[in-house]
Design a protein around this motif. Structure first.
Motif, PDB file in Angstrom:
ATOM      1  N   VAL A 159      28.491  88.939  62.962  1.00  8.24           N
ATOM      2  CA  VAL A 159      28.866  88.657  61.562  1.00  8.24           C
ATOM      3  C   VAL A 159      28.391  87.266  61.213  1.00  8.24           C
ATOM      4  CG1 VAL A 159      30.759  88.535  59.876  1.00  8.24           C
ATOM      5  CG2 VAL A 159      30.990  89.995  61.895  1.00  8.24           C
ATOM      6  N   LYS A 160      27.672  87.148  60.087  1.00  4.32           N
ATOM      7  CA  LYS A 160      27.334  85.797  59.639  1.00  4.32           C
ATOM      8  C   LYS A 160      27.542  85.705  58.134  1.00  4.32           C
ATOM      9  CE  LYS A 160      22.301  86.297  59.229  1.00  4.32           C
ATOM     10  NZ  LYS A 160      21.026  85.837  59.761  1.00  4.32           N
ATOM     11  N   PRO A 161      27.762  84.500  57.619  1.00  8.62           N
ATOM     12  CA  PRO A 161      28.033  84.365  56.187  1.00  8.62           C
ATOM     13  C   PRO A 161      26.819  84.741  55.338  1.00  8.62           C
ATOM     14  CG  PRO A 161      28.478  82.299  57.389  1.00  8.62           C
ATOM     15  CD  PRO A 161      27.759  83.209  58.324  1.00  8.62           C
ATOM     16  N   GLY A 162      27.102  85.214  54.134  1.00  4.59           N
ATOM     17  CA  GLY A 162      26.023  85.484  53.183  1.00  4.59           C
ATOM     18  C   GLY A 162      25.532  84.200  52.558  1.00  4.59           C
ATOM     19  N   ALA A 163      26.437  83.233  52.424  1.00  2.00           N
ATOM     20  CA  ALA A 163      26.110  81.900  51.904  1.00  2.00           C
ATOM     21  C   ALA A 163      27.257  80.962  52.242  1.00  2.00           C
ATOM     22  CB  ALA A 163      25.892  81.943  50.392  1.00  2.00           C
ATOM     23  N   VAL A 164      26.958  79.657  52.227  1.00  2.00           N
ATOM     24  CA  VAL A 164      27.984  78.637  52.458  1.00  2.00           C
ATOM     25  C   VAL A 164      28.086  77.778  51.212  1.00  2.00           C
ATOM     26  CG1 VAL A 164      28.764  76.727  53.929  1.00  2.00           C
ATOM     27  CG2 VAL A 164      27.377  78.558  54.916  1.00  2.00           C
ATOM     28  N   LEU A 165      29.306  77.582  50.722  1.00  2.00           N
ATOM     29  CA  LEU A 165      29.539  76.697  49.573  1.00  2.00           C
ATOM     30  C   LEU A 165      30.116  75.398  50.071  1.00  2.00           C
ATOM     31  CD1 LEU A 165      31.245  78.995  46.908  1.00  2.00           C
ATOM     32  CD2 LEU A 165      28.854  78.432  47.145  1.00  2.00           C
ATOM     33  N   VAL A 166      29.505  74.290  49.644  1.00  2.00           N
ATOM     34  CA  VAL A 166      29.934  72.988  50.150  1.00  2.00           C
ATOM     35  C   VAL A 166      29.807  71.930  49.055  1.00  2.00           C
ATOM     36  CG1 VAL A 166      27.635  72.505  51.113  1.00  2.00           C
ATOM     37  CG2 VAL A 166      29.603  71.379  52.068  1.00  2.00           C
ATOM     38  N   SER A 167      30.775  71.020  48.999  1.00  2.00           N
ATOM     39  CA  SER A 167      30.678  69.897  48.065  1.00  2.00           C
ATOM     40  C   SER A 167      29.806  68.806  48.683  1.00  2.00           C
ATOM     41  CB  SER A 167      32.064  69.299  47.788  1.00  2.00           C
ATOM     42  OG  SER A 167      32.861  70.202  47.044  1.00  2.00           O
ATOM     43  N   VAL A 168      29.053  68.110  47.834  1.00  2.00           N
ATOM     44  CA  VAL A 168      28.199  67.012  48.302  1.00  2.00           C
ATOM     45  C   VAL A 168      28.598  65.716  47.614  1.00  2.00           C
ATOM     46  CG1 VAL A 168      25.840  66.104  48.458  1.00  2.00           C
ATOM     47  CG2 VAL A 168      26.253  68.558  48.709  1.00  2.00           C
ATOM     48  N   GLY A 169      28.901  64.683  48.437  1.00  2.00           N
ATOM     49  CA  GLY A 169      29.138  63.340  47.914  1.00  2.00           C
ATOM     50  C   GLY A 169      27.966  62.495  48.355  1.00  2.00           C
ATOM     51  N   GLY A 170      28.066  61.998  49.583  1.00  3.98           N
ATOM     52  CA  GLY A 170      26.942  61.263  50.168  1.00  3.98           C
ATOM     53  C   GLY A 170      26.025  62.151  50.984  1.00  3.98           C
ATOM     54  N   GLY A 171      26.489  63.371  51.290  1.00  4.48           N
ATOM     55  CA  GLY A 171      25.651  64.328  52.006  1.00  4.48           C
ATOM     56  C   GLY A 171      25.971  64.497  53.481  1.00  4.48           C
ATOM     57  N   GLY A 172      27.031  63.827  53.965  1.00  2.00           N
ATOM     58  CA  GLY A 172      27.378  63.925  55.382  1.00  2.00           C
ATOM     59  C   GLY A 172      27.797  65.322  55.805  1.00  2.00           C
ATOM     60  N   LEU A 173      28.642  65.950  54.999  1.00  2.00           N
ATOM     61  CA  LEU A 173      29.092  67.311  55.322  1.00  2.00           C
ATOM     62  C   LEU A 173      27.923  68.288  55.234  1.00  2.00           C
ATOM     63  CD1 LEU A 173      31.274  69.355  56.046  1.00  2.00           C
ATOM     64  CD2 LEU A 173      31.928  69.450  53.637  1.00  2.00           C
ATOM     65  N   LEU A 174      27.084  68.114  54.204  1.00  2.00           N
ATOM     66  CA  LEU A 174      25.908  68.972  54.052  1.00  2.00           C
ATOM     67  C   LEU A 174      25.025  68.889  55.309  1.00  2.00           C
ATOM     68  CD1 LEU A 174      24.011  70.792  52.390  1.00  2.00           C
ATOM     69  CD2 LEU A 174      23.042  68.721  51.377  1.00  2.00           C
ATOM     70  N   CYS A 175      24.785  67.676  55.798  1.00  2.00           N
ATOM     71  CA  CYS A 175      23.959  67.503  57.007  1.00  2.00           C
ATOM     72  C   CYS A 175      24.620  68.165  58.217  1.00  2.00           C
ATOM     73  CB  CYS A 175      23.723  66.022  57.293  1.00  2.00           C
ATOM     74  SG  CYS A 175      22.616  65.239  56.113  1.00  2.00           S
ATOM     75  N   GLY A 176      25.942  68.056  58.297  1.00  2.00           N
ATOM     76  CA  GLY A 176      26.670  68.690  59.389  1.00  2.00           C
ATOM     77  C   GLY A 176      26.599  70.203  59.319  1.00  2.00           C
ATOM     78  N   VAL A 177      26.701  70.742  58.102  1.00  2.00           N
ATOM     79  CA  VAL A 177      26.621  72.193  57.901  1.00  2.00           C
ATOM     80  C   VAL A 177      25.226  72.696  58.299  1.00  2.00           C
ATOM     81  CG1 VAL A 177      26.552  74.004  56.124  1.00  2.00           C
ATOM     82  CG2 VAL A 177      28.478  72.404  56.207  1.00  2.00           C
ATOM     83  N   VAL A 178      24.180  71.982  57.885  1.00  2.00           N
ATOM     84  CA  VAL A 178      22.809  72.375  58.252  1.00  2.00           C
ATOM     85  C   VAL A 178      22.668  72.390  59.777  1.00  2.00           C
ATOM     86  CG1 VAL A 178      20.373  71.672  58.240  1.00  2.00           C
ATOM     87  CG2 VAL A 178      21.704  71.596  56.120  1.00  2.00           C
ATOM     88  N   ARG A 179      23.183  71.344  60.413  1.00  2.00           N
ATOM     89  CA  ARG A 179      23.127  71.256  61.877  1.00  2.00           C
ATOM     90  C   ARG A 179      23.872  72.392  62.536  1.00  2.00           C
ATOM     91  NH1 ARG A 179      22.899  65.971  65.605  1.00  2.00           N
ATOM     92  NH2 ARG A 179      22.872  67.377  67.353  1.00  2.00           N
ATOM     93  N   GLY A 180      25.059  72.682  62.007  1.00  4.58           N
ATOM     94  CA  GLY A 180      25.881  73.770  62.536  1.00  4.58           C
ATOM     95  C   GLY A 180      25.201  75.120  62.379  1.00  4.58           C
ATOM     96  N   LEU A 181      24.560  75.340  61.231  1.00  7.42           N
ATOM     97  CA  LEU A 181      23.845  76.603  60.993  1.00  7.42           C
ATOM     98  C   LEU A 181      22.676  76.743  61.979  1.00  7.42           C
ATOM     99  CD1 LEU A 181      23.772  76.749  57.066  1.00  7.42           C
ATOM    100  CD2 LEU A 181      25.204  78.118  58.580  1.00  7.42           C
ATOM    101  N   LYS A 182      21.983  75.624  62.215  1.00  7.59           N
ATOM    102  CA  LYS A 182      20.878  75.652  63.196  1.00  7.59           C
ATOM    103  C   LYS A 182      21.403  76.023  64.578  1.00  7.59           C
ATOM    104  CE  LYS A 182      17.556  72.382  61.253  1.00  7.59           C
ATOM    105  NZ  LYS A 182      16.983  71.038  61.319  1.00  7.59           N
ATOM    106  N   ASP A 183      22.495  75.373  64.983  1.00  2.00           N
ATOM    107  CA  ASP A 183      23.073  75.635  66.313  1.00  2.00           C
ATOM    108  C   ASP A 183      23.516  77.086  66.459  1.00  2.00           C
ATOM    109  OD1 ASP A 183      22.685  72.966  66.866  1.00  2.00           O
ATOM    110  OD2 ASP A 183      24.788  72.381  66.567  1.00  2.00           O
ATOM    111  N   ALA A 184      23.983  77.679  65.355  1.00  4.37           N
ATOM    112  CA  ALA A 184      24.477  79.065  65.404  1.00  4.37           C
ATOM    113  C   ALA A 184      23.349  80.085  65.238  1.00  4.37           C
ATOM    114  CB  ALA A 184      25.524  79.265  64.301  1.00  4.37           C
ATOM    115  N   GLY A 185      22.126  79.593  64.986  1.00  3.89           N
ATOM    116  CA  GLY A 185      20.991  80.496  64.719  1.00  3.89           C
ATOM    117  C   GLY A 185      21.086  81.132  63.343  1.00  3.89           C
ATOM    118  N   TRP A 186      21.679  80.402  62.410  1.00  6.11           N
ATOM    119  CA  TRP A 186      21.909  80.918  61.045  1.00  6.11           C
ATOM    120  C   TRP A 186      21.104  80.173  59.979  1.00  6.11           C
ATOM    121  CZ3 TRP A 186      28.059  81.078  60.872  1.00  6.11           C
ATOM    122  CH2 TRP A 186      28.514  82.150  61.659  1.00  6.11           C
TER     123      TRP A 186
END
Length: 325
Positions: A159-186
């Motif tokens: 099971v994998k998400p169809g999309a991820v919704l994330v708020s962006v301020g400075g972009g730290g969470l966005l960078c973490g989400v991208v990294r996490g998606l890469k690690d999960a093969g997503w």
């Protein structure tokens, strides 16, 4: 090499939202980062960074209009090192009080985050403190990536998400989400990066094709208030193998999302978090599907409920008066 120290963050609940699922016509999962000990996802990255850099330090210094400061103060208290948090004068008194309750020394400098940050960097030099950046550091992104790793474990294999919704301020969470998606093969999972108009440094950069510094933060979503997004987030937006959709909502839409979320999920989050929720409540996800930018048949939608401690009922009432006048 010593054994990995126990992280400071919790494995937060992944909840299905019936109300949101009904609105978008697909299952919506909420990753409840509001239930972290410091009130937001920030503790993931900041906890990781402090474990790596601040163990033997004279103390930490962090510039934050709220959540990064809360996380740094919490982590420092748990580690037994002093914390100095520099905040701009735009920070609510509630935030200052909460930082002091965590045992931090609070210093009020300047009008916006950039001013407070300059002072924090000065203290790093003069006092020999470990500087804890709010969003722009690889150790932060590595820590934030754990949010996606937990989701992958919760959803289970296949099971994998169809999309991820994330708020962006400075972009730290966005960078973490991208990294996490890469690690999960997503990496094929699209990310919808949400900001409010008036705190839209990522959207401005995406449109201009280069990093842009905003003149001022005019949005009430003060915790999205970085004038320039981190370079890494912008670089990710240019990569062909990633799909990052940058969208804006108004302050009114973000506030309305906060109120609906409070009514339907019985959880109060700040406006910065409301930006991501508004993607569902304002019909934006549906619009992206109609425009062909998200698939019409969407897999489960993952919403990162980033949380935030700069909100209480009094602040909510103030925002309502300000924005609905």
């Amino acid at each position: 090499m010593c054994a990995m120290a126990k992280p400071f963050h919790l494995n937060t609940p992944l909840l299905e939202s019936v109300g949101m699922s009904k609105r978008v016509g697909t299952t919506v999962y909420l990753k409840m980062e509001n239930s972290q000990p410091s009130g937001s996802f920030k503790i993931r990255g900041i906890g990781h960074l402090c474990q790596q850099l601040a163990r033997q330090s004279k103390g930490v210094v962090c510039s934050s209009g709220g959540n990064a400061g809360m996380a740094a103060a919490y982590v420092a208290r748990k580690m037994g090192v002093p914390a100095t948090i520099v905040v701009p004068s735009s920070s609510p008194q509630l935030v200052v009080q909460r930082l002091q309750d965590q045992g931090a020394t609070v210093k009020i400098t300047g009008r916006v985050w950039d001013d407070a940050n300059a002072e924090a960097l000065r203290l790093q030099e003069t006092e020999g403190l470990v500087y804890v950046p709010p969003f722009d550091h690889p150790l932060l992104w590595q820590g934030h990536a754990s949010v996606i790793a937990e989701v992958a474990t919760s959803l289970g294999p296949g099971v994998k998400p169809g999309a991820v919704l994330v708020s962006v301020g400075g972009g730290g969470l966005l960078c973490g989400v991208v990294r996490g998606l890469k690690d999960a093969g997503w990496t094929d999972v699209p990310i919808v990066a949400m900001e409010t108009a008036g705190a839209d440094c990522f959207n401005a950069a995406v449109k201009a094709g280069r990093l842009v510094t905003l003149d001022d933060i005019t949005s009430e979503a003060k915790c999205l208030g970085a004038k320039t997004v981190c370079k890494k987030a912008f670089e990710y937006s240019r990569r062909s193998e990633l799909t990052i959709i940058s969208e804006l909502v108004t302050d009114q839409q973000a506030l309305s999302a906060v109120q609906t979320f409070l009514d339907e999920e019985r959880v109060l989050v700040e406006m910065a978090c409301g930006a991501a929720l508004a993607a569902v409540y304002s019909g934006l996800v549906r619009r992206l599907q109609d425009e062909g930018r998200l698939p019409a048949l969407l897999g489960p939608l993952l919403v990162i409920v980033c949380g935030g401690s700069s909100i209480d009922m009094e602040q909510l009432t103030l925002l309502k008066h300000k924005l609905q006048a």
